[in-house]
Design a protein around this motif. Structure first.
Motif, mmCIF file in Angstrom:
data_model
loop_
_atom_site.group_PDB
_atom_site.id
_atom_site.type_symbol
_atom_site.label_atom_id
_atom_site.label_comp_id
_atom_site.label_asym_id
_atom_site.label_seq_id
_atom_site.Cartn_x
_atom_site.Cartn_y
_atom_site.Cartn_z
ATOM 1 N N LYS A 1 0.812 -1.214 0.000
ATOM 2 C CA LYS A 1 0.000 0.000 0.000
ATOM 3 C C LYS A 1 0.845 1.264 0.000
ATOM 4 O O LYS A 1 0.300 2.362 -0.038
ATOM 5 C CB LYS A 1 -0.913 0.026 1.236
ATOM 6 C CG LYS A 1 -1.930 -1.077 1.284
ATOM 7 C CD LYS A 1 -3.022 -0.839 0.273
ATOM 8 C CE LYS A 1 -4.134 -1.859 0.446
ATOM 9 N NZ LYS A 1 -5.321 -1.503 -0.275
ATOM 10 N N GLY A 2 2.177 1.095 0.069
ATOM 11 C CA GLY A 2 3.004 2.282 0.107
ATOM 12 C C GLY A 2 4.474 1.981 -0.022
ATOM 13 O O GLY A 2 4.896 0.818 -0.028
ATOM 14 N N ALA B 1 13.676 12.071 0.520
ATOM 15 C CA ALA B 1 12.903 10.901 0.108
ATOM 16 C C ALA B 1 11.561 11.331 -0.454
ATOM 17 O O ALA B 1 11.095 12.451 -0.201
ATOM 18 C CB ALA B 1 12.686 9.969 1.299
ATOM 19 N N GLU B 2 10.976 10.426 -1.196
ATOM 20 C CA GLU B 2 9.596 10.589 -1.650
ATOM 21 C C GLU B 2 8.838 9.380 -1.149
ATOM 22 O O GLU B 2 9.386 8.279 -1.067
ATOM 23 C CB GLU B 2 9.546 10.681 -3.176
ATOM 24 C CG GLU B 2 10.197 11.948 -3.669
ATOM 25 C CD GLU B 2 9.834 12.279 -5.104
ATOM 26 O OE1 GLU B 2 9.010 11.570 -5.703
ATOM 27 O OE2 GLU B 2 10.383 13.272 -5.599
ATOM 28 N N SER B 3 7.582 9.607 -0.787
ATOM 29 C CA SER B 3 6.798 8.500 -0.246
ATOM 30 C C SER B 3 5.371 8.562 -0.749
ATOM 31 O O SER B 3 4.878 9.620 -1.137
ATOM 32 C CB SER B 3 6.802 8.534 1.280
ATOM 33 O OG SER B 3 6.038 9.628 1.736
ATOM 34 N N MET B 4 4.759 7.404 -0.713
ATOM 35 C CA MET B 4 3.322 7.312 -0.936
ATOM 36 C C MET B 4 2.806 6.230 -0.009
ATOM 37 O O MET B 4 3.481 5.250 0.255
ATOM 38 C CB MET B 4 2.982 7.029 -2.408
ATOM 39 C CG MET B 4 3.623 5.791 -3.018
ATOM 40 S SD MET B 4 2.818 4.202 -2.713
ATOM 41 C CE MET B 4 1.234 4.420 -3.388
ATOM 42 N N LYS C 1 -1.923 9.152 -0.024
ATOM 43 C CA LYS C 1 -1.099 10.319 0.318
ATOM 44 C C LYS C 1 0.292 10.203 -0.296
ATOM 45 O O LYS C 1 0.890 9.131 -0.303
ATOM 46 C CB LYS C 1 -0.955 10.458 1.849
ATOM 47 C CG LYS C 1 -2.272 10.669 2.573
ATOM 48 C CD LYS C 1 -2.867 12.012 2.238
ATOM 49 C CE LYS C 1 -4.149 12.242 3.017
ATOM 50 N NZ LYS C 1 -4.782 13.485 2.697
ATOM 51 N N ASN C 2 0.798 11.338 -0.805
ATOM 52 C CA ASN C 2 2.147 11.407 -1.372
ATOM 53 C C ASN C 2 2.907 12.539 -0.700
ATOM 54 O O ASN C 2 2.436 13.679 -0.689
ATOM 55 C CB ASN C 2 2.077 11.670 -2.885
ATOM 56 C CG ASN C 2 1.499 10.497 -3.631
ATOM 57 O OD1 ASN C 2 2.071 9.426 -3.625
ATOM 58 N ND2 ASN C 2 0.354 10.705 -4.256
ATOM 59 N N TYR C 3 4.077 12.217 -0.152
ATOM 60 C CA TYR C 3 4.881 13.199 0.561
ATOM 61 C C TYR C 3 6.293 13.245 0.010
ATOM 62 O O TYR C 3 6.826 12.247 -0.456
ATOM 63 C CB TYR C 3 4.970 12.865 2.060
ATOM 64 C CG TYR C 3 3.641 12.712 2.737
ATOM 65 C CD1 TYR C 3 2.803 13.807 2.932
ATOM 66 C CD2 TYR C 3 3.210 11.481 3.182
ATOM 67 C CE1 TYR C 3 1.573 13.669 3.561
ATOM 68 C CE2 TYR C 3 1.983 11.331 3.809
ATOM 69 C CZ TYR C 3 1.172 12.421 3.993
ATOM 70 O OH TYR C 3 -0.038 12.270 4.607
ATOM 71 N N GLN C 4 6.888 14.422 0.122
ATOM 72 C CA GLN C 4 8.298 14.599 -0.175
ATOM 73 C C GLN C 4 8.969 15.028 1.121
ATOM 74 O O GLN C 4 8.451 15.891 1.836
ATOM 75 C CB GLN C 4 8.492 15.670 -1.250
ATOM 76 C CG GLN C 4 9.945 15.926 -1.566
ATOM 77 C CD GLN C 4 10.101 16.956 -2.670
ATOM 78 O OE1 GLN C 4 9.134 17.393 -3.273
ATOM 79 N NE2 GLN C 4 11.329 17.352 -2.914
ATOM 80 N N PHE C 5 10.106 14.424 1.420
ATOM 81 C CA PHE C 5 10.897 14.766 2.600
ATOM 82 C C PHE C 5 12.151 15.476 2.109
ATOM 83 O O PHE C 5 12.965 14.875 1.401
ATOM 84 C CB PHE C 5 11.268 13.509 3.395
ATOM 85 C CG PHE C 5 10.096 12.840 4.047
ATOM 86 C CD1 PHE C 5 9.822 13.063 5.388
ATOM 87 C CD2 PHE C 5 9.263 11.994 3.334
ATOM 88 C CE1 PHE C 5 8.734 12.449 6.000
ATOM 89 C CE2 PHE C 5 8.180 11.378 3.936
ATOM 90 C CZ PHE C 5 7.914 11.606 5.277
ATOM 91 N N ILE D 1 2.760 8.111 10.337
ATOM 92 C CA ILE D 1 3.165 6.715 10.138
ATOM 93 C C ILE D 1 4.413 6.652 9.264
ATOM 94 O O ILE D 1 5.395 5.988 9.591
ATOM 95 C CB ILE D 1 2.001 5.895 9.534
ATOM 96 C CG1 ILE D 1 0.868 5.768 10.564
ATOM 97 C CG2 ILE D 1 2.482 4.527 9.058
ATOM 98 C CD1 ILE D 1 -0.440 5.233 10.003
ATOM 99 N N ILE D 2 4.401 7.384 8.146
ATOM 100 C CA ILE D 2 5.544 7.414 7.228
ATOM 101 C C ILE D 2 6.742 8.106 7.881
ATOM 102 O O ILE D 2 7.884 7.651 7.763
ATOM 103 C CB ILE D 2 5.165 8.148 5.915
ATOM 104 C CG1 ILE D 2 4.130 7.347 5.130
ATOM 105 C CG2 ILE D 2 6.384 8.458 5.065
ATOM 106 C CD1 ILE D 2 4.659 6.122 4.450
ATOM 107 N N ALA D 3 6.505 9.215 8.577
ATOM 108 C CA ALA D 3 7.598 9.974 9.199
ATOM 109 C C ALA D 3 8.376 9.116 10.191
ATOM 110 O O ALA D 3 9.602 9.244 10.288
ATOM 111 C CB ALA D 3 7.057 11.223 9.887
ATOM 112 N N GLY D 4 7.704 8.233 10.906
ATOM 113 C CA GLY D 4 8.400 7.366 11.857
ATOM 114 C C GLY D 4 9.437 6.479 11.198
ATOM 115 O O GLY D 4 10.535 6.293 11.727
#
Length: 167
Positions: free
Chosen positions: A25-26, A37-40, A44-48, A134-137
């Motif tokens: 799922k991600g 980093a890039e995440s999904m 939700k899609n995030y850029q760090f 959740i992703i940030a952790g």
């Protein structure tokens, strides 16, 4: 509502794959030589985007709107970080296991996420549906892993050289 997520990481790249009920799922994909980093995750899609000396801060940006949703500030002396959301809420990331195999993200009130790891995989148990947290952790854990590898890569040659000179 509890949410259970399993994750696996690629040892060499440090990238993560997230699974819910056995389905991917991600993902979190890191830049090769940076802590960006890039995440999904689900919808939700995030850029760090890390910045500062020793990359002491990271902006978390919504990739759809380009809005800065959070700032992560790292404590260089302890395995701790502060996630400050643009809503004013703050969450602490901290390592809780002796071998750095467990960590949490919490506001110490009503939202708490627990992470466990074993080698290159692990599990997440969350009582919040906040995908950014959740992703940030996982992202923060990898930042500290990269720092540890960097320190070891710098110190081992110094120790080796010093030891060889004295023989």
């Amino acid at each position: 509502m509890s949410k259970f997520i399993n994750w696996k990481s690629d040892w060499f790249s440090g990238n993560f794959h997230l699974f819910v009920d056995g389905l991917q799922k991600g993902a979190i994909t890191f830049g090769m030589w940076t802590s960006n980093a890039e995440s999904m995750f689900e919808d939700k899609n995030y850029q760090f985007a890390s910045e500062g000396f020793w990359q002491s801060r990271t902006k978390v940006i919504d990739k759809k709107t380009n809005e800065v949703l959070a700032i992560i500030t790292y404590d260089s002396w302890k395995s701790k970080a502060l996630i400050s959301l643009n809503t004013g809420e703050q969450y602490e990331w901290k390592s809780t296991g002796v071998w750095k195999s467990q960590w949490t993200v919490s506001n110490y009130k009503d939202e708490h996420i627990m992470y466990t790891s074993s080698s290159n995989s692990g599990a997440i148990s969350s009582d919040t549906d906040n995908k950014l947290l959740i992703i940030a952790g996982l992202f923060i854990k990898q930042v500290y892993n990269k720092r540890a590898v960097f320190v070891i890569a710098c110190i081992v040659p110094i120790i080796t050289t010093t030891t060889l000179r004295h023989h």
